[in-house]
Design an enzyme around this catalytic site. Structure first.
Site, PDB file in Angstrom:
ATOM      1  N   TYR A 108      68.485   0.657  32.074  1.00  0.00           N
ATOM      2  CA  TYR A 108      69.868   1.136  32.018  1.00  0.00           C
ATOM      3  C   TYR A 108      69.874   2.587  31.551  1.00  0.00           C
ATOM      4  CZ  TYR A 108      74.746   1.623  30.608  1.00  0.00           C
ATOM      5  OH  TYR A 108      76.046   2.058  30.461  1.00  0.00           O
ATOM      6  N   HIS A 500      26.635  48.299  31.359  1.00  0.00           N
ATOM      7  CA  HIS A 500      27.149  47.912  32.664  1.00  0.00           C
ATOM      8  C   HIS A 500      26.862  46.427  32.900  1.00  0.00           C
ATOM      9  CE1 HIS A 500      22.870  48.811  33.317  1.00  0.00           C
ATOM     10  NE2 HIS A 500      22.939  47.872  34.263  1.00  0.00           N
ATOM     11  N   THR A 502      25.495  44.012  36.014  1.00  0.00           N
ATOM     12  CA  THR A 502      24.899  43.956  37.345  1.00  0.00           C
ATOM     13  C   THR A 502      25.493  42.789  38.119  1.00  0.00           C
ATOM     14  OG1 THR A 502      22.830  44.930  36.576  1.00  0.00           O
ATOM     15  CG2 THR A 502      22.759  43.682  38.629  1.00  0.00           C
ATOM     16  N   HIS A 578      26.293  39.381  32.416  1.00  0.00           N
ATOM     17  CA  HIS A 578      25.869  39.816  31.090  1.00  0.00           C
ATOM     18  C   HIS A 578      25.866  41.333  31.022  1.00  0.00           C
ATOM     19  CE1 HIS A 578      22.113  40.033  33.434  1.00  0.00           C
ATOM     20  NE2 HIS A 578      21.766  41.010  32.612  1.00  0.00           N
ATOM     21  N   THR A 580      23.515  44.209  29.136  1.00  0.00           N
ATOM     22  CA  THR A 580      22.289  44.440  28.367  1.00  0.00           C
ATOM     23  C   THR A 580      22.602  45.412  27.228  1.00  0.00           C
ATOM     24  OG1 THR A 580      20.942  44.083  30.343  1.00  0.00           O
ATOM     25  CG2 THR A 580      19.910  45.228  28.476  1.00  0.00           C
ATOM     26  N   GLU A 608      24.484  51.169  45.167  1.00  0.00           N
ATOM     27  CA  GLU A 608      23.332  52.090  45.185  1.00  0.00           C
ATOM     28  C   GLU A 608      22.135  51.358  45.789  1.00  0.00           C
ATOM     29  OE1 GLU A 608      24.143  54.790  41.174  1.00  0.00           O
ATOM     30  OE2 GLU A 608      22.720  53.126  41.120  1.00  0.00           O
TER      31      GLU A 608
END
Length: 613
Positions: A108, A500, A502, A578, A580, A608
């Site tokens: 209900y 950086h 990779t 990752h 380094t 590169e």
């Protein structure tokens, strides 16, 4: 004298075996309708486990995973909060169980209206307008006259229901105020023996014979176990002497002592003329007989044996997967064909009570199958790849706006729960469509784009019409100063100056142009790794000379795998994003280093050729 014609029936009848007569055991089964009383239903449900499971399991499985609302996040939160306040899931489960048991139950919808006999006006419900939900069984809720008007919404259903209230007061309720669960559908309302007009049959009605046969078989096997070993003793002149009371008393006393002696030392003392024999009942094959009866019960209830009995499937190479899949399909059909139509008005009321008025809001029933971690990861990857394809370009134009795909992907990932904490991170950092770059960010993006354009032009010139060459792709860390400051604080020396990440290190020559464009940029040519998430300090290299900060990034992982699919090679079997930090010997113990947990700002992709140095 008139002609007498004799008629003969060409059939095979045997007076010995009664074959071909009404008492032939192979004669067709005669079906008779027997309506179970409420007392019988309650007794079966309360005292026997098979009836209880048959009633409860489908209703429980239909509500177990519940449903996923498809709407904006604030709307979903508001509706789910309202569901929690009203205990919608619990009330629907209770009504479904009682409906299956008694053949009818209802929820209900309490809105506080003065006259429940009037139709429920959904349009009048405001925020918090649904005050409560109450479950009523057909034992207290009597169905009224059946509506026979084919133009009526309630054709073939009761026009109203009457509830027996306090002090004999009768309350009339309009069916629009009820979420009805009618158990098993009756064959025909006109000739049905169901005394509860307007309701269905109990699901136990058609399964009770199978249940009784299984219970009787189990009971007889249990009795046979207690009588599996019977001792037989032959006594000389036993019947001739049995009429003497003194003989009977001495006989009982004598074998009581014999059993006592046997129980103590395993030796039975008998007279030389008495004979002793033991008979053992054979129980071989009885478990198979019982299992056959239980399988019949499972078939009658339309519940797999593995689910009904809670046991693993038996037999060579048996997994029960097909049975459970069919069962889950059946539960999904019950959700979509029984639950969902019954809950239409309740859902409309629920949305308005949660102050959500959007015609696009809908829901889907959550799947019952439990996915493994691998299956979830595969679906995650497929979803992300599909989003990547949608953001691809045709003739320089996006197929679907990047921001739209981003918002949709975030909603999907939050609903699937594959990235815990994603919704909180989105609230903190904002959606892609909500991010407005500052003037400095626009200038940086322009410079990055110009550098990327120059890099592409140089790449085009150097590759001599896309001649295959080795490939090294990286992204420079733009906020390197923050990472270096952290590294120095942790005791690292000789920190790598050009931090950086990779992406690809392919010794195999590839066509650079086939590497495609990256879709996960933040709109400014770069990529942001949000703060938090899994971070680890690890040692890479043959001798562990590289100290790296590992982190999770699906965008980088997908980009790496995409380049591999386009022909690039990799020296590592598993790619791990990752940065380094240092190649210096010695340094701090990595197990004691607290990883950098701030955000990592990455620049555009730089292509590169490999340099051996």
């Amino acid at each position: 004298m008139g002609n007498v014609f004799a008629f003969a029936r060409d059939s095979l009848t045997s007076l010995v075996s009664r074959m071909g007569t009404d008492r032939d055991k192979a004669a067709t089964t005669f079906y008779a309708s027997t309506v179970l009383s409420d007392e019988q239903l309650i007794a079966a449900y309360s005292t026997a486990w098979l009836p209880r499971k048959i009633v409860d399991i489908p209703a429980l499985d239909a509500c177990r995973k519940w449903r996923d609302w498809q709407a904006k996040k604030p709307q979903i939160e508001a509706i789910e909060e309202e569901e929690k306040r009203l205990n919608v899931k619990g009330k629907i489960l209770e009504a479904a169980k009682k409906g299956r048991l008694f053949g009818g139950a209802a929820v209900y919808i309490g809105t506080g209206d003065a006259n429940p006999a009037e139709p429920l006006d959904v349009e009048r419900i405001k925020k918090g307008g649904v005050r409560y939900l109450n479950v009523i069984t057909r034992r207290r809720l009597n169905a009224g006259e059946i509506d026979r008007n084919p133009e009526s919404e309630w054709f073939g259903k009761p026009m109203n229901y009457t509830l027996a209230g306090n002090n004999g007061q009768q309350i009339t309720i309009h069916p629009s105020r009820l979420v009805l669960f009618s158990g098993a559908m009756p064959a025909d309302d006109e000739i049905s023996t169901n005394v509860w007009q307007g309701w269905g049959d109990s699901v136990l009605q058609s399964t009770l014979d199978a249940i009784k046969n299984a219970d009787s078989t189990a009971g007889n096997i249990a009795s046979l176990v207690f009588e599996a070993k019977i001792d037989i003793i032959r006594i000389p002149n036993f019947m001739a002497s049995l009429g003497q009371a003194e003989y009977r008393n001495k006989l009982l006393e004598r074998y009581a002592l014999a059993n006592t002696a046997k129980g103590i030392n395993g030796t039975l003392l008998l007279d030389k003329e008495e004979e002793y024999e033991t008979k053992t009942a054979q129980l071989t094959g009885l478990p198979d007989v019982l299992m056959t009866f239980l399988q019949i019960v499972a078939g009658a209830a339309d519940i797999p044996v593995t689910r009904l009995l809670g046991q693993s499937p038996a037999g060579l190479n048996s997994t029960g997967t097909a049975d459970m899949k069919n069962y889950h399909d059946r539960i999904q059909s019950m959700q979509e064909l029984e639950f969902q139509p019954a809950m239409v008005r309740l859902d409309e009321c629920l949305e308005r009570s949660a102050d959500v008025r959007d015609p696009d809001v809908h829901y889907r029933w959550a799947p019952l199958e439990q996915m493994s971690e691998k299956e979830r990861a595969d679906i995650f990857k497929i979803t992300a790849d599909a989003a990547r394809q949608l953001v691809g370009t045709t003739a320089g134009q996006e197929i679907v706006p990047r921001e739209a795909v981003s918002d949709a992907l975030v909603n999907r990932l939050v609903e699937d729960g594959v990235l815990p904490g994603l919704d909180a991170a989105i609230e903190e950092y904002g959606k892609l469509s909500e991010q407005e770059p500052s003037e400095e960010e626009l200038a940086a993006a322009t410079a990055a784009q110009e550098a990327k354009t120059a890099n592409v032009a140089q790449m085009s010139a150097e590759t001599n019409d896309a001649a295959p060459r080795t490939l090294y792709v990286r992204r420079d860390v733009l906020n390197a100063s923050e990472v270096i400051k952290w590294a120095e604080g942790q005791g690292f020396t000789d920190i790598v100056p050009d931090l950086h990440v990779t992406i690809t290190y392919s010794r195999t020559p590839v066509d650079w142009m086939k590497m495609g464009d990256n879709w996960s940029d933040n709109g400014k040519g770069g990529l942001t790794i949000p703060a938090g998430g899994p971070r680890l300090m690890e040692a890479f290299g043959d001798n562990g000379e590289a100290k790296v900060l590992s982190f999770a990034s699906s965008a980088l992982s997908w980009r790496h795998e995409d380049m591999k699919r386009n022909g690039a090679s990799s020296d590592r079997e598993d790619y791990q994003p990752h940065v380094t930090i240092s190649y210096a010997a010695g340094g701090p113990d990595l197990s004691s280093v607290e990883p950098y947990r701030g955000k990592i700002e990455l620049g555009p992709e730089i292509f590169e050729e490999l340099r051996e140095d």
